[in-house]
Design a protein around this motif. Structure first.
Motif, short mmCIF file in Angstrom:
data_model
loop_
_atom_site.label_atom_id
_atom_site.label_comp_id
_atom_site.label_asym_id
_atom_site.label_seq_id
_atom_site.Cartn_x
_atom_site.Cartn_y
_atom_site.Cartn_z
N GLU A 96 -3.52 10.11 3.63
CA GLU A 96 -4.38 9.29 2.77
C GLU A 96 -3.61 8.08 2.30
O GLU A 96 -2.40 8.12 2.11
CB GLU A 96 -4.89 10.12 1.59
CG GLU A 96 -6.11 10.93 1.96
CD GLU A 96 -6.93 11.32 0.75
OE1 GLU A 96 -7.20 10.44 -0.10
OE2 GLU A 96 -7.29 12.50 0.66
N ARG A 97 -4.35 6.99 2.12
CA ARG A 97 -3.70 5.71 1.91
C ARG A 97 -4.43 4.93 0.84
O ARG A 97 -5.66 4.94 0.77
CB ARG A 97 -3.77 4.97 3.24
CG ARG A 97 -2.97 3.72 3.31
CD ARG A 97 -3.11 3.13 4.70
NE ARG A 97 -2.63 1.76 4.64
CZ ARG A 97 -1.85 1.21 5.55
NH1 ARG A 97 -1.52 1.88 6.62
NH2 ARG A 97 -1.43 -0.02 5.39
N SER A 98 -3.64 4.25 0.00
CA SER A 98 -4.25 3.41 -1.02
C SER A 98 -4.81 2.15 -0.38
O SER A 98 -4.48 1.82 0.75
CB SER A 98 -3.20 3.02 -2.07
OG SER A 98 -2.32 2.05 -1.52
N ALA B 86 0.86 -1.18 0.00
CA ALA B 86 0.00 0.00 0.00
C ALA B 86 0.90 1.23 0.00
O ALA B 86 2.09 1.13 0.34
CB ALA B 86 -0.92 0.01 1.22
N TYR C 264 5.70 9.98 -0.39
CA TYR C 264 4.90 8.80 -0.07
C TYR C 264 5.73 7.77 0.68
O TYR C 264 6.95 7.75 0.59
CB TYR C 264 4.37 8.15 -1.37
CG TYR C 264 3.41 9.05 -2.10
CD1 TYR C 264 2.05 8.98 -1.85
CD2 TYR C 264 3.88 9.98 -3.00
CE1 TYR C 264 1.17 9.83 -2.50
CE2 TYR C 264 3.01 10.84 -3.65
CZ TYR C 264 1.65 10.76 -3.40
OH TYR C 264 0.79 11.61 -4.02
N ARG D 52 1.09 5.34 1.34
CA ARG D 52 0.52 6.33 2.23
C ARG D 52 1.15 7.67 1.88
O ARG D 52 2.36 7.75 1.64
CB ARG D 52 0.84 5.96 3.68
CG ARG D 52 0.24 6.86 4.72
CD ARG D 52 0.28 6.20 6.09
NE ARG D 52 1.63 5.92 6.56
CZ ARG D 52 2.41 6.81 7.20
NH1 ARG D 52 1.95 8.00 7.46
NH2 ARG D 52 3.62 6.49 7.59
N CYS D 53 0.33 8.69 1.84
CA CYS D 53 0.82 10.03 1.51
C CYS D 53 1.46 10.66 2.74
O CYS D 53 0.85 10.70 3.81
CB CYS D 53 -0.32 10.89 0.99
SG CYS D 53 0.22 12.55 0.54
N GLU E 171 5.82 3.47 1.18
CA GLU E 171 5.26 2.19 0.79
C GLU E 171 5.10 1.34 2.05
O GLU E 171 6.06 1.18 2.82
CB GLU E 171 6.17 1.48 -0.21
CG GLU E 171 5.57 0.19 -0.73
CD GLU E 171 6.48 -0.50 -1.73
OE1 GLU E 171 7.72 -0.40 -1.58
OE2 GLU E 171 5.97 -1.15 -2.66
N VAL E 172 3.93 0.82 2.28
CA VAL E 172 3.63 0.01 3.47
C VAL E 172 3.48 -1.44 3.01
O VAL E 172 2.57 -1.77 2.27
CB VAL E 172 2.33 0.49 4.15
CG1 VAL E 172 2.07 -0.30 5.41
CG2 VAL E 172 2.39 1.98 4.44
#
Ligand SMILES: [Zn+2]
Length: 88
Positions: free
Chosen positions: A44-46, A29, A72, A31-32, A74-75
């Motif tokens: 905000e997160r995808s 995912a 961003y 995350r901004c 990456e999670v």
């Protein structure tokens, strides 16, 4: 890689990455990390996806809507499992 091991109540447990066929998938995912005018994080997160390209597409869409949001994280979620006894 050596798996960490601990003993609880005379039972030895090993923690290892879950690579079994029925293990949950590794998911990605984005995350901004951009800061708003009041210095709070956008956050905000995808959606999480097993395909690392999907959240990258989300980041481009998020940039289109918020042209200043260029940072961003990456999670990555990787399944691990507790294994009773030593390594197989
Ligand atoms: Zn943002």
């Amino acid at each position: 890689m050596s798996a960490p091991r601990r003993v609880f109540g005379f039972v030895e447990w090993t923690l290892r990455p879950d690579r079994d066929d029925d293990a949950p998938p590794v998911t990605y995912a984005f995350r901004c990390l951009a800061l708003r005018e009041d210095d709070s994080e956008c956050g905000e997160r995808s959606q999480a996806s097993a395909d690392p390209c999907v959240p990258q597409e989300w980041a481009f869409g998020h940039l289109r809507e918020n042209p200043e949001h260029t940072s961003y994280a990456e999670v990555i979620e990787r399944p691990w499992v507790m294994w009773r006894g030593g390594p197989a």
